[in-house]
Design a protein around this motif. Structure first.
Motif, short mmCIF file in Angstrom:
data_model
loop_
_atom_site.label_atom_id
_atom_site.label_comp_id
_atom_site.label_asym_id
_atom_site.label_seq_id
_atom_site.Cartn_x
_atom_site.Cartn_y
_atom_site.Cartn_z
N VAL A 25 39.55 35.10 34.52
CA VAL A 25 40.77 35.82 35.22
C VAL A 25 40.70 37.31 34.53
CG1 VAL A 25 43.33 35.93 35.29
CG2 VAL A 25 42.19 33.64 35.59
N ILE A 29 39.72 40.57 36.92
CA ILE A 29 41.07 41.79 36.84
C ILE A 29 40.04 42.92 36.24
CG2 ILE A 29 43.03 42.53 35.59
CD1 ILE A 29 44.07 39.82 35.52
N LEU A 33 39.88 46.34 38.32
CA LEU A 33 40.22 47.59 37.77
C LEU A 33 39.18 48.63 37.83
CD1 LEU A 33 42.73 46.72 34.75
CD2 LEU A 33 43.27 47.73 37.01
#
Length: 173
Positions: A25, A29, A33
């Motif tokens: 996860v 992420i 980003l």
């Protein structure tokens, strides 16, 4: 031993699905980003740079084509200038030749005119000299005749004597 089993189990390489899931996860992420804040602007800059380089290449090709056209125009203008200069020189030579011929023609005509004028003047002077000579010869003839004969001559005799003296004077020349 129990405590040592827990420690051994954790260090023993047992499968821990929660950590892997958590790391997955966080990785996703981080990728999201990076894509939003790093990859997008980086790709935008690269695209702009690619467009700028392409535009510079097009501009350089356009300038090269323009310079080539300008060079060709200059060569054509130079060729025309050389042709015009050659024509001007040829025309100047022809005009000079024509002026030379005109000057020669005018000079010959003037020389002929002066020659004819001199001939007429010579003829006039000769006629004047002959007329003056005739007058002198006739006066002298009358004087000589009157002294030689010592008598009065008639007009016809006088004319005859004058003609004879004139003929004699002409033969002595």
């Amino acid at each position: 031993m129990l405590t040592s089993g827990l420690v051994l189990g954790a260090a023993g390489g047992g499968f821990n699905g929660g950590d892997i899931l958590f790391q997955l996860v966080i990785f996703l992420i981080l990728l999201a980003l990076l894509r939003k804040y790093a990859w997008g602007p980086l790709m935008g800059i690269m695209t702009q740079r690619e467009e700028h380089v392409a535009n510079e290449i097009k501009a350089a090709e356009a300038r090269r084509a323009e310079a080539s056209n300008y060079l060709e125009e200059q060569r054509e203008l130079l060729k025309q200038s050389r042709t015009e200069a050659g024509q001007l020189i040829e025309n100047a030579k022809k005009q000079g030749e024509m002026q030379r011929e005109d000057i020669i023609t005018v000079a010959r005509a003037e020389a002929d005119r002066l020659k004819e004028s001199a001939k007429r003047e010579i003829v006039q002077e000769k006629e004047k000299a002959v007329a003056a000579l005739r007058e002198q010869v006739s006066s002298l003839s009358v004087l000589i005749a009157s002294k030689v004969i010592e008598k009065e001559l008639s007009e016809a005799d006088q004319e005859k004597l004058i003609s004879e003296y004139i003929k004699e004077a002409g033969e002595e020349r």
